[in-house]
Design an enzyme around this catalytic site. Structure first.
Site, PDB file in Angstrom:
ATOM      1  N   GLY A 238      94.312   6.846 106.370  1.00 55.18           N
ATOM      2  CA  GLY A 238      94.694   7.959 107.231  1.00 55.18           C
ATOM      3  C   GLY A 238      94.245   9.297 106.695  1.00 55.18           C
ATOM      4  N   LYS A 263      81.604  18.523 112.523  1.00 56.54           N
ATOM      5  CA  LYS A 263      82.731  17.987 111.769  1.00 56.54           C
ATOM      6  C   LYS A 263      83.242  18.973 110.724  1.00 56.54           C
ATOM      7  CE  LYS A 263      81.552  13.107 112.286  1.00 56.54           C
ATOM      8  NZ  LYS A 263      81.253  11.833 111.576  1.00 56.54           N
ATOM      9  N   HIS A 290      83.165   9.507  99.542  1.00 58.81           N
ATOM     10  CA  HIS A 290      84.458   8.986  99.076  1.00 58.81           C
ATOM     11  C   HIS A 290      84.499   8.942  97.547  1.00 58.81           C
ATOM     12  CE1 HIS A 290      86.287   7.923 102.916  1.00 58.81           C
ATOM     13  NE2 HIS A 290      85.117   7.469 103.307  1.00 58.81           N
ATOM     14  N   ARG A 365      98.463   4.205 101.232  1.00 62.04           N
ATOM     15  CA  ARG A 365      98.871   3.362 102.352  1.00 62.04           C
ATOM     16  C   ARG A 365      99.289   1.990 101.839  1.00 62.04           C
ATOM     17  NH1 ARG A 365      95.061   1.869 107.648  1.00 62.04           N
ATOM     18  NH2 ARG A 365      96.691   0.843 108.870  1.00 62.04           N
ATOM     19  N   ALA A 504      94.948  -2.491 112.104  1.00 60.10           N
ATOM     20  CA  ALA A 504      95.473  -3.485 111.180  1.00 60.10           C
ATOM     21  C   ALA A 504      96.700  -4.191 111.748  1.00 60.10           C
ATOM     22  CB  ALA A 504      95.820  -2.815 109.847  1.00 60.10           C
TER      23      ALA A 504
END
Length: 646
Positions: A238, A263, A290, A365, A504
């Site tokens: 998220g 973006k 990332h 998460r 999910a």
């Protein structure tokens, strides 16, 4: 030619058919042209009268006197036959419109008659049903059957009004989410949005002991100075939604400039050309796609120091030079394991040479949900090939980090194949991205045993997470928003939304597969349990501190109001005593006694109000000891209550 039988009565005796002409047995809807001419040749017929015209002095038209004086037949068929000749003289379009109008009028009359009879029958049945109910309820007191006509009409009107109100309410307010049906909102207090978002119990029992410094998170973030927020974005947690909140949904003196179709947003400090946010949506992937903790802590300080007055967008080849320079700067520190650099302290890594303060934040998460979400994302063709995985100044080799697929991507892979790959970076991804990989030799698995390596990685991830300025949980969106606002003293414009339905959650797995996923992510499972406990303890600590500050402010306000009341009361007494100066000397003992009584009464009232507030706070926070109102005492009581819970 034979004349139809339906027109014979109106035109006189029937005509003999011609020779060779077939005899007609059915009556058509309209006369043909030949039949109309035959009817007109008959003397005395209605058509002949119309063609001859009205008498002199009478205007032409369909309402002429000769036609009005024709005697009407009793039968409806005869009347229709009399109108047919006149109908034939009209144009074709007008005849069709009049015919359709007549047919609709007959259908409307039939519907109205049926509706009237239906309503009458319904009212009659309702009358009898209600009469039977009232006769059984009231018995000898009243008899509905003997009610007069006026009372019956009144009862029927009330029933119809009730049914009409129900229909209107369902039309105006469909469903159960209508605001008009929430009548309990006027009587009950507003529920706590942070407590009801995750369906968890109000009382939380902690499992770990944390100090006051671990629970109290208050960052004096200076957006106009040199402070910088660095967002560590872990895949499928998220982070994209939270990153958009940081650039589009936060109240700032100078908001971020976001253009349509782009973006990235420009998030400059007020009055400067420098950014205050290092994230995907502000500076891009400046340290790689990332980037993890190891990459960010080595790359961000060097990038910011080298790009102080420019945008934070270095080239990809420049990243390796930056990381290599940072690795050379740290080679002088002692090593814990052979070939492994020791980690620098959190304080050293949170500052740069130029004095900038870096505040790292991230989102975690549930490991099973995150793993399934990443599998679905890989199924759709995601690879994250652009990730650098730079550690100790170099990326891993193909032997240290083999690939799980041979083609361009891993799209369409089944879940079993995704779980069977031993080199899958989805396994324990959150621990790997939050730990310092230089402690275990980066991606070289031969530096230490696997068991020892897992232990070092888990402890490093817990330590880094605990010392971060802020971290949130995907399963607690409103609590995440609350803690971020309290930590950085920055408010969001609109509240966060808790999405319980994700990709999910749509994956149906059995208990065996779930246990296998938990086994593949056993480090993430333990880290998430630790993070959830620390997160909820921080939330309760901040909420309790907020309640104590509000109670202290109410006490100070109440004391101030009481002091103003006493001041005005004594001033009025002094003015009255000055007006009568003679009895002052004789009333001094009584005046002192009155003042003492008033002061004792005020003290008693203050003590009783304080005790009442303490009881209310104990009801709001059961199992927790309340303090006298000071912040430090409240912190000690909270930590003491945690020890009592354990």
């Amino acid at each position: 030619m034979a004349l139809p039988a339906c027109a014979a009565p109106a035109l006189g005796p029937p005509l003999q058919p011609e020779r060779g002409a077939p005899a007609r047995t059915t009556c058509p809807r309209r006369h043909s042209r030949v039949e109309a001419e035959l009817a007109a040749s008959r003397p005395g017929s209605a058509t002949a009268l119309v063609r001859a015209g009205p008498p002199r002095g009478v205007s032409r038209g369909f309402n002429s006197q000769p036609l009005l004086e024709e005697p009407r037949k009793a039968s409806s068929s005869l009347a229709g036959a009399e109108r047919d000749p006149l109908f034939a003289l009209l144009p074709g379009g007008r005849r069709r419109r009049m015919h359709d109008l007549r047919r609709r009028w007959d259908l409307g009359s039939l519907c109205r008659a049926l509706l009237t009879r239906g309503l009458a029958a319904l009212g009659h049945s309702l009358k009898h049903v209600l009469g039977a109910i009232f006769s059984k309820i009231f018995g000898p007191l009243a008899s509905v059957g003997n009610m007069d006509e006026k009372s019956n009409k009144l009862l029927l009107a009330l029933v119809m009004l009730f049914l009409f109100a129900v229909i209107v309410l369902q039309y105006v307010c469909p469903g159960t989410e209508c605001q008009l049906l929430r009548l309990q909102a006027f009587s009950s207090p507003v529920p706590d949005p942070y407590r009801s978002e995750d369906e968890s119990s109000a009382r939380f029992v902690p499992r770990y002991n944390f100090s006051r410094g671990d629970l109290l998170r208050k960052v004096d973030f200076d957006i106009k100075g040199d402070d910088l927020i660095v967002f560590l974005h872990i895949q499928k947690t998220g982070g994209t939604t939270f990153g958009r909140h940081l650039v589009r949904n936060i109240q700032l003196e100078q908001p971020c400039e976001c253009r349509v179709g782009q973006k990235k947003c420009t998030c400059h400090r007020p009055g400067k050309r420098e950014t205050w946010l290092f994230s995907r949506f502000s500076t891009g992937w400046s340290c790689g796609l990332h980037a993890d903790w190891t990459e960010l802590t080595s790359c961000v300080p060097t990038v910011v120091d080298g790009k102080r007055d420019a945008k934070l967008r270095p080239a990809r080849w420049r990243i390796f030079q930056i990381l290599d320079a940072s690795r050379k700067d740290r080679r002088g520190s002692p090593n814990i394991y052979p070939g492994v650099n020791s980690p620098s302290s959190t304080k050293a890594r949170s500052t740069s040479k130029s004095g900038k303060n870096f505040h790292y934040i991230t989102i975690l998460r549930d490991p099973v949900s995150r793993y399934l979400s990443e599998w679905r994302h890989v199924q759709r063709g995601a690879t994250w090939k652009a990730s650098l995985h730079v550690c100790d100044g170099r990326p891993p080799t193909s032997e240290e980090l083999p690939s799980c697929y041979t083609g361009d991507d891993w799209s369409g892979c089944p879940l079993k194949e995704f779980m069977d790959c031993p080199y899958n970076l989805a396994n324990n991804r959150q621990v790997r991205m939050l730990s310092d990989l230089t402690l275990v030799g980066c991606y070289n698995l031969s530096v230490m045993p696997e068991k020892q390596r897992n232990k070092v990685l888990l402890e490093s991830a817990k330590s880094n997470l605990k010392h971060m300025a802020f971290f949130g949980l995907t399963e607690f969106q409103r609590k995440t928003q609350y803690l971020f606002e309290k930590t950085f003293n920055m408010n969001f414009i609109s509240p966060f939304t808790q999405y319980n339905t994700t990709r999910a959650s749509s994956v149906e797995i059995n208990e065996e597969i779930q246990k296998r996923i938990e086994g593949l992510n056993f480090l993430d499972m333990e880290l998430y349990s630790y993070a959830k406990d620390l997160f909820l303890q921080r939330y309760q600590f901040m909420r309790q501190k907020e309640h104590q500050e509000a109670r202290r402010k109410r006490q100070e306000q109440r004391k101030f109001l009481k002091g103003r009341f006493l001041q005005t009361h004594f001033q009025s007494q002094g003015q009255s005593q000055n007006q009568s100066q003679n009895p002052i000397l004789n009333s001094n003992p009584n005046q002192n006694l009155t003042q003492n009584l008033i002061q004792n009464l005020i003290q008693n009232l203050t003590q009783s109000s304080n005790q009442k507030e303490n009881r209310e706070s104990q009801k709001q926070n059961p199992g927790q000891e309340q303090s006298d109102g000071s912040t430090s005492n409240g912190t000690n009581d909270y930590i003491g209550s945690v020890e009592k819970w354990r």
